[in-house]
Design an enzyme around this catalytic site. Structure first.
Site: not given
Ligand code: AR6
Length: 176
Positions: A38-40, A17
């Site tokens: 993770g994505v954070d 992302i």
């Protein structure tokens, strides 16, 4: 894979992302907005330090579970990052479903208020927060569909899915 709802589109893509060029990307944050894994972690690493500076300045109290806040996007190609906090899965009887629905809805409403015509979501809560993937996927798609059905402005919603397993779960639900 793409599905049209009125003049809007839900699209599934496999990928990272942080590379999205949508007006907004959504971050699956924690309630302290403190950064994390993770994505954070990936979003903060790619965006650079201005994002955490902004969350500290604008939202010193953090963000409660199920809500969402917005910042600029630092070095990313997106214009905004919408930070939301999904629920931690605790067996399903601790209003996890309502909280996850509300996280999606609040992101979509915040994006609309900022004039975003495209928004990219990760699979909120399905990593560190352990929400069962199939259940989380049903909620993600149903909240996105509902929002698109209710809203008049055309918008692109792209679900950016990090591996084949997550992509498969989303495509099965979206095909229904
Ligand atoms: N692009 C898209 N999706 C990703 C990426 C990426 N670069 N990296 C991971 N995912 P998670 P949560 C997927 O754990 O469960 C953090 O420490 C991943 O495969 O990032 O909501 C926060 O600070 C999974 O499907 O978020 C919080 O403390 C999805 O993103 C906590 O984790 C969400 O996994 C939030 O946990």
């Amino acid at each position: 894979m793409q599905v049209r709802i009125g003049d809007s589109v839900i699209e599934l893509v496999l990928g990272d992302i942080t590379e999205e060029k949508t007006d907004a990307i959504v971050n699956a944050a924690n309630s302290q907005l403190a950064g994390g894994g993770g994505v954070d972690g990936a979003i903060h690493r790619a965006a650079g330090p201005t994002v955490i500076q902004q969350t500290n300045e604008l939202y010193p109290q953090g963000c409660p579970t199920g809500e969402a806040v917005i910042t600029e996007a630092g070095r990313l190609k997106a214009k905004y990052i919408i930070h939301t906090v999904g629920p931690v899965w605790r067996g399903g009887k601790h209003h996890e479903e309502a909280d996850l629905r509300s996280a999606y809805r609040n992101c979509l409403e915040l994006a609309a208020r900022h004039g975003c015509q495209s928004i990219a979501f990760p699979a909120i809560s399905t990593g560190v927060y352990s929400y069962p993937l199939d259940l989380a996927t049903e909620i993600a798609i149903s909240e996105i569909r509902q929002f698109l059905t209710d809203s008049s402005a055309p918008i692109l919603i792209r679900c950016v899915l990090f591996n084949e397993g997550i992509y498969g779960a989303y495509s099965r639900v979206l095909e229904q």
